[in-house]
Design a protein around this motif. Sequence first.
Motif, PDB file in Angstrom:
ATOM      1  N   LYS A 140       0.826  -1.211   0.000  1.00 54.56           N
ATOM      2  CA  LYS A 140       0.000   0.000   0.000  1.00 54.56           C
ATOM      3  C   LYS A 140       0.855   1.253   0.000  1.00 54.56           C
ATOM      4  O   LYS A 140       0.444   2.295  -0.474  1.00 54.56           O
ATOM      5  CB  LYS A 140      -0.925   0.025   1.213  1.00 54.56           C
ATOM      6  N   SER A 141       2.070   1.160   0.524  1.00 55.89           N
ATOM      7  CA  SER A 141       2.975   2.308   0.551  1.00 55.89           C
ATOM      8  C   SER A 141       3.664   2.527  -0.791  1.00 55.89           C
ATOM      9  O   SER A 141       4.400   3.483  -0.959  1.00 55.89           O
ATOM     10  CB  SER A 141       4.024   2.118   1.644  1.00 55.89           C
ATOM     11  N   GLY A 142       3.428   1.640  -1.742  1.00 63.47           N
ATOM     12  CA  GLY A 142       4.018   1.780  -3.074  1.00 63.47           C
ATOM     13  C   GLY A 142       5.280   0.960  -3.278  1.00 63.47           C
ATOM     14  O   GLY A 142       5.816   0.917  -4.382  1.00 63.47           O
ATOM     15  N   GLU A 143       5.760   0.320  -2.229  1.00 65.09           N
ATOM     16  CA  GLU A 143       6.971  -0.491  -2.354  1.00 65.09           C
ATOM     17  C   GLU A 143       6.665  -1.770  -3.122  1.00 65.09           C
ATOM     18  O   GLU A 143       5.595  -2.338  -3.011  1.00 65.09           O
ATOM     19  CB  GLU A 143       7.521  -0.843  -0.970  1.00 65.09           C
ATOM     20  N   ARG A 144       7.623  -2.209  -3.917  1.00 63.71           N
ATOM     21  CA  ARG A 144       7.476  -3.411  -4.741  1.00 63.71           C
ATOM     22  C   ARG A 144       8.203  -4.563  -4.064  1.00 63.71           C
ATOM     23  O   ARG A 144       9.334  -4.408  -3.594  1.00 63.71           O
ATOM     24  CB  ARG A 144       8.061  -3.134  -6.124  1.00 63.71           C
ATOM     25  N   ILE A 145       7.570  -5.718  -4.001  1.00 57.90           N
ATOM     26  CA  ILE A 145       8.166  -6.905  -3.383  1.00 57.90           C
ATOM     27  C   ILE A 145       8.936  -7.669  -4.443  1.00 57.90           C
ATOM     28  O   ILE A 145       8.408  -7.956  -5.517  1.00 57.90           O
ATOM     29  CB  ILE A 145       7.079  -7.793  -2.746  1.00 57.90           C
ATOM     30  N   THR A 146      10.198  -7.968  -4.143  1.00 63.03           N
ATOM     31  CA  THR A 146      11.070  -8.667  -5.080  1.00 63.03           C
ATOM     32  C   THR A 146      11.823  -9.770  -4.343  1.00 63.03           C
ATOM     33  O   THR A 146      11.833  -9.830  -3.114  1.00 63.03           O
ATOM     34  CB  THR A 146      12.089  -7.714  -5.725  1.00 63.03           C
ATOM     35  N   ILE A 147      12.457 -10.627  -5.136  1.00 63.94           N
ATOM     36  CA  ILE A 147      13.343 -11.662  -4.587  1.00 63.94           C
ATOM     37  C   ILE A 147      14.764 -11.314  -5.013  1.00 63.94           C
ATOM     38  O   ILE A 147      15.049 -11.217  -6.212  1.00 63.94           O
ATOM     39  CB  ILE A 147      12.956 -13.059  -5.083  1.00 63.94           C
ATOM     40  N   GLN A 148      15.632 -11.099  -4.027  1.00 62.39           N
ATOM     41  CA  GLN A 148      17.042 -10.785  -4.298  1.00 62.39           C
ATOM     42  C   GLN A 148      17.913 -11.740  -3.508  1.00 62.39           C
ATOM     43  O   GLN A 148      17.800 -11.816  -2.290  1.00 62.39           O
ATOM     44  CB  GLN A 148      17.363  -9.341  -3.927  1.00 62.39           C
ATOM     45  N   ASN A 149      18.767 -12.460  -4.195  1.00 66.73           N
ATOM     46  CA  ASN A 149      19.664 -13.439  -3.581  1.00 66.73           C
ATOM     47  C   ASN A 149      18.904 -14.450  -2.733  1.00 66.73           C
ATOM     48  O   ASN A 149      19.318 -14.840  -1.669  1.00 66.73           O
ATOM     49  CB  ASN A 149      20.725 -12.730  -2.714  1.00 66.73           C
ATOM     50  N   GLY A 150      17.740 -14.847  -3.201  1.00 64.38           N
ATOM     51  CA  GLY A 150      16.933 -15.843  -2.515  1.00 64.38           C
ATOM     52  C   GLY A 150      16.109 -15.311  -1.363  1.00 64.38           C
ATOM     53  O   GLY A 150      15.400 -16.053  -0.722  1.00 64.38           O
ATOM     54  N   GLU A 151      16.201 -14.016  -1.070  1.00 63.73           N
ATOM     55  CA  GLU A 151      15.472 -13.414   0.041  1.00 63.73           C
ATOM     56  C   GLU A 151      14.391 -12.492  -0.506  1.00 63.73           C
ATOM     57  O   GLU A 151      14.590 -11.789  -1.490  1.00 63.73           O
ATOM     58  CB  GLU A 151      16.412 -12.603   0.936  1.00 63.73           C
ATOM     59  N   VAL A 152      13.240 -12.507   0.147  1.00 65.01           N
ATOM     60  CA  VAL A 152      12.122 -11.626  -0.257  1.00 65.01           C
ATOM     61  C   VAL A 152      12.334 -10.280   0.421  1.00 65.01           C
ATOM     62  O   VAL A 152      12.515 -10.204   1.635  1.00 65.01           O
ATOM     63  CB  VAL A 152      10.772 -12.236   0.167  1.00 65.01           C
ATOM     64  N   THR A 153      12.344  -9.218  -0.389  1.00 63.92           N
ATOM     65  CA  THR A 153      12.531  -7.856   0.136  1.00 63.92           C
ATOM     66  C   THR A 153      11.519  -6.908  -0.493  1.00 63.92           C
ATOM     67  O   THR A 153      10.902  -7.241  -1.516  1.00 63.92           O
ATOM     68  CB  THR A 153      13.946  -7.329  -0.174  1.00 63.92           C
ATOM     69  N   SER A 154      11.358  -5.762   0.106  1.00 61.70           N
ATOM     70  CA  SER A 154      10.521  -4.721  -0.475  1.00 61.70           C
ATOM     71  C   SER A 154      11.371  -3.492  -0.720  1.00 61.70           C
ATOM     72  O   SER A 154      12.226  -3.141   0.095  1.00 61.70           O
ATOM     73  CB  SER A 154       9.347  -4.390   0.453  1.00 61.70           C
TER      74      SER A 154
END
Length: 105
Positions: free
Chosen positions: A90-104
């Motif tokens: 909702k804050s506009g951040e996009r969820i991605t997978i980087q180096n096997g870890e889920v981040t926003s």
Amino acid sequence: MFLFKKLKKNEGFTLIEMLIVLLIISILLIVIIPNISKQSENVKSTGCKAQVKMVAGQVEAYTLKHDTRPSSVEDLVNEGYVNQNQLTCKSGERITIQNGEVTSS
């Protein structure tokens, strides 16, 4: 005579009493509304953290089924683990997978 006195009796609030009540309500609103708006950002941040944890759980489910971690969140979308709209907070951040870890970000 008794009936006339009963009809003449006026009970109710005076203008001053009504203005005092409105003043008290206004002061309460002035104090409460800024605190609510400050909490809005905190709620969005906490909601995004929860959404990241949910996607991380889906990554684990994907890993258990396919014996490999997904290379991107698009793998999760294509397999039906998450919807496309669940990848944006909702804050506009996009969820991605980087180096096997889920981040926003």
